[in-house]
Design a protein around this motif. Structure first.
Motif, PDB file in Angstrom:
ATOM      1  N   GLY A 197       0.829  -1.202   0.000  1.00  0.00           N
ATOM      2  CA  GLY A 197       0.000   0.000   0.000  1.00  0.00           C
ATOM      3  C   GLY A 197       0.860   1.246   0.000  1.00  0.00           C
ATOM      4  O   GLY A 197       1.947   1.267  -0.569  1.00  0.00           O
ATOM      5  N   GLU A 198       0.381   2.274   0.660  1.00  0.00           N
ATOM      6  CA  GLU A 198       1.083   3.561   0.718  1.00  0.00           C
ATOM      7  C   GLU A 198       2.427   3.432   1.427  1.00  0.00           C
ATOM      8  O   GLU A 198       2.521   2.710   2.426  1.00  0.00           O
ATOM      9  N   PRO A 199       3.450   4.132   0.956  1.00  0.00           N
ATOM     10  CA  PRO A 199       4.695   4.171   1.737  1.00  0.00           C
ATOM     11  C   PRO A 199       4.434   4.899   3.064  1.00  0.00           C
ATOM     12  O   PRO A 199       3.694   5.881   3.100  1.00  0.00           O
ATOM     13  N   MET A 200       5.033   4.389   4.121  1.00  0.00           N
ATOM     14  CA  MET A 200       4.825   5.005   5.424  1.00  0.00           C
ATOM     15  C   MET A 200       5.647   6.280   5.559  1.00  0.00           C
ATOM     16  O   MET A 200       6.706   6.418   4.964  1.00  0.00           O
ATOM     17  N   ALA A 201       5.146   7.194   6.369  1.00  0.00           N
ATOM     18  CA  ALA A 201       5.901   8.382   6.764  1.00  0.00           C
ATOM     19  C   ALA A 201       6.740   7.987   7.980  1.00  0.00           C
ATOM     20  O   ALA A 201       6.469   6.980   8.642  1.00  0.00           O
ATOM     21  N   ARG A 202       7.782   8.785   8.281  1.00  0.00           N
ATOM     22  CA  ARG A 202       8.669   8.452   9.398  1.00  0.00           C
ATOM     23  C   ARG A 202       8.999   9.707  10.195  1.00  0.00           C
ATOM     24  O   ARG A 202       9.247  10.764   9.639  1.00  0.00           O
ATOM     25  N   SER A 227      11.706  10.642  13.364  1.00  0.00           N
ATOM     26  CA  SER A 227      12.828  10.138  14.159  1.00  0.00           C
ATOM     27  C   SER A 227      12.971  10.962  15.422  1.00  0.00           C
ATOM     28  O   SER A 227      12.892  12.186  15.391  1.00  0.00           O
ATOM     29  N   HIS A 228      13.204  10.274  16.526  1.00  0.00           N
ATOM     30  CA  HIS A 228      13.283  10.890  17.849  1.00  0.00           C
ATOM     31  C   HIS A 228      14.510  10.348  18.570  1.00  0.00           C
ATOM     32  O   HIS A 228      14.753   9.136  18.554  1.00  0.00           O
ATOM     33  N   ARG A 229      15.258  11.203  19.208  1.00  0.00           N
ATOM     34  CA  ARG A 229      16.430  10.770  19.969  1.00  0.00           C
ATOM     35  C   ARG A 229      15.989  10.322  21.362  1.00  0.00           C
ATOM     36  O   ARG A 229      15.386  11.081  22.107  1.00  0.00           O
ATOM     37  N   SER A 230      16.290   9.087  21.693  1.00  0.00           N
ATOM     38  CA  SER A 230      15.935   8.515  22.988  1.00  0.00           C
ATOM     39  C   SER A 230      16.665   9.252  24.108  1.00  0.00           C
ATOM     40  O   SER A 230      17.870   9.483  24.026  1.00  0.00           O
ATOM     41  N   GLU A 231      15.921   9.599  25.145  1.00  0.00           N
ATOM     42  CA  GLU A 231      16.527  10.268  26.289  1.00  0.00           C
ATOM     43  C   GLU A 231      17.451   9.335  27.062  1.00  0.00           C
ATOM     44  O   GLU A 231      18.433   9.778  27.651  1.00  0.00           O
ATOM     45  N   SER A 232      17.180   8.039  27.066  1.00  0.00           N
ATOM     46  CA  SER A 232      18.002   7.117  27.854  1.00  0.00           C
ATOM     47  C   SER A 232      19.245   6.636  27.107  1.00  0.00           C
ATOM     48  O   SER A 232      20.303   6.524  27.704  1.00  0.00           O
ATOM     49  N   SER A 233      19.126   6.351  25.808  1.00  0.00           N
ATOM     50  CA  SER A 233      20.275   5.803  25.072  1.00  0.00           C
ATOM     51  C   SER A 233      20.953   6.818  24.153  1.00  0.00           C
ATOM     52  O   SER A 233      22.034   6.553  23.641  1.00  0.00           O
ATOM     53  N   SER A 234      20.307   7.939  23.889  1.00  0.00           N
ATOM     54  CA  SER A 234      20.776   8.956  22.929  1.00  0.00           C
ATOM     55  C   SER A 234      20.800   8.433  21.495  1.00  0.00           C
ATOM     56  O   SER A 234      21.399   9.046  20.625  1.00  0.00           O
ATOM     57  N   ARG A 235      20.137   7.327  21.237  1.00  0.00           N
ATOM     58  CA  ARG A 235      20.036   6.754  19.891  1.00  0.00           C
ATOM     59  C   ARG A 235      18.668   7.097  19.306  1.00  0.00           C
ATOM     60  O   ARG A 235      17.714   7.361  20.027  1.00  0.00           O
ATOM     61  N   GLN A 236      18.574   7.039  17.985  1.00  0.00           N
ATOM     62  CA  GLN A 236      17.327   7.362  17.292  1.00  0.00           C
ATOM     63  C   GLN A 236      16.316   6.216  17.392  1.00  0.00           C
ATOM     64  O   GLN A 236      16.670   5.040  17.259  1.00  0.00           O
ATOM     65  N   VAL A 237      15.074   6.582  17.628  1.00  0.00           N
ATOM     66  CA  VAL A 237      13.934   5.673  17.514  1.00  0.00           C
ATOM     67  C   VAL A 237      13.105   6.230  16.365  1.00  0.00           C
ATOM     68  O   VAL A 237      12.788   7.421  16.345  1.00  0.00           O
ATOM     69  N   HIS A 238      12.780   5.379  15.388  1.00  0.00           N
ATOM     70  CA  HIS A 238      12.040   5.818  14.205  1.00  0.00           C
ATOM     71  C   HIS A 238      10.595   5.325  14.301  1.00  0.00           C
ATOM     72  O   HIS A 238      10.352   4.124  14.434  1.00  0.00           O
ATOM     73  N   VAL A 239       9.672   6.262  14.236  1.00  0.00           N
ATOM     74  CA  VAL A 239       8.246   5.962  14.271  1.00  0.00           C
ATOM     75  C   VAL A 239       7.763   5.948  12.828  1.00  0.00           C
ATOM     76  O   VAL A 239       7.925   6.931  12.101  1.00  0.00           O
ATOM     77  N   HIS A 240       7.185   4.828  12.393  1.00  0.00           N
ATOM     78  CA  HIS A 240       6.668   4.689  11.024  1.00  0.00           C
ATOM     79  C   HIS A 240       5.145   4.679  11.114  1.00  0.00           C
ATOM     80  O   HIS A 240       4.568   3.879  11.857  1.00  0.00           O
ATOM     81  N   PHE A 241       4.511   5.553  10.332  1.00  0.00           N
ATOM     82  CA  PHE A 241       3.068   5.716  10.460  1.00  0.00           C
ATOM     83  C   PHE A 241       2.421   5.964   9.104  1.00  0.00           C
ATOM     84  O   PHE A 241       3.088   6.339   8.137  1.00  0.00           O
ATOM     85  N   CYS A 242       1.115   5.744   9.051  1.00  0.00           N
ATOM     86  CA  CYS A 242       0.365   5.964   7.819  1.00  0.00           C
ATOM     87  C   CYS A 242       0.300   7.460   7.526  1.00  0.00           C
ATOM     88  O   CYS A 242      -0.090   8.237   8.395  1.00  0.00           O
ATOM     89  N   PRO A 243       0.660   7.869   6.294  1.00  0.00           N
ATOM     90  CA  PRO A 243       0.606   9.292   5.970  1.00  0.00           C
ATOM     91  C   PRO A 243      -0.822   9.817   5.811  1.00  0.00           C
ATOM     92  O   PRO A 243      -1.044  11.023   5.833  1.00  0.00           O
TER      93      PRO A 243
END
Length: 161
Positions: A56-61, A63-79
């Motif tokens: 189906g549709e490509p997801m939108a993304r 990105s958020h920097r985790s407060e605990s690890s300082s690494r990126q967490v990517h949220v993929h969602f329906c546009p």
């Protein structure tokens, strides 16, 4: 025969197939998950990245920097409708968290643990007989943390604090 679970977003523009059993399904009570869902927590089933196919549709993304690890967490969602379908992680690029509520049958996966219970909102009840972690299942170095288990359901937090 390999287990197959289908799912998708609220409007149907994005669909997915998850093959095999999830490594685990957990309920996260951290502030990030509260905000990403607009609710008390986020339930996700962890799969290897290549075990999930999208159509189906490509997801939108986002990105958020985790407060605990300082690494990126990517949220993929329906546009189209905004449904959060999956999370991917800079820290664990080989895994993908699939939103439990996005499965066509969300009850086909059972929650095996609760994490970040230290951030749980008032009114949240932790179930009996389930691993509950005050923070993550492992520390930043990867060492497993000891869970708490309760004989009876227990309020995650009492009062205002």
């Amino acid at each position: 025969m390999t287990t197959r679970r289908d799912g998708g977003c609220l409007c149907g523009a994005v669909r997915f197939i998850a093959l095999g059993e999830p490594m685990r399904t957990l309920q996260c009570h951290c502030r990030f998950c509260q905000r990403v869902t607009g609710s008390t927590s986020y339930a996700e089933s962890m799969y290897p990245v290549d075990a999930v196919q999208f159509s189906g549709e490509p997801m939108a993304r986002y990105s958020h920097r985790s407060e605990s690890s300082s690494r990126q967490v990517h949220v993929h969602f329906c546009p189209q409708c905004g449904t959060t379908l999956t999370l991917t992680f800079e820290r664990w690029p080989e895994y993908r968290g699939i939103s439990r509520g996005a499965f066509d049958d969300p009850n086909s996966v059972s929650i095996s643990s609760h994490i970040w219970t230290s951030s749980a909102q008032t009114g949240v009840v932790l179930p009996a007989g389930t691993d509950c972690f005050q923070f993550a299942r492992a520390d930043l170095a990867g060492s497993p943390q000891a869970p708490a288990r309760f004989d009876t359901p227990r309020m995650a937090r009492t009062g205002d604090g």
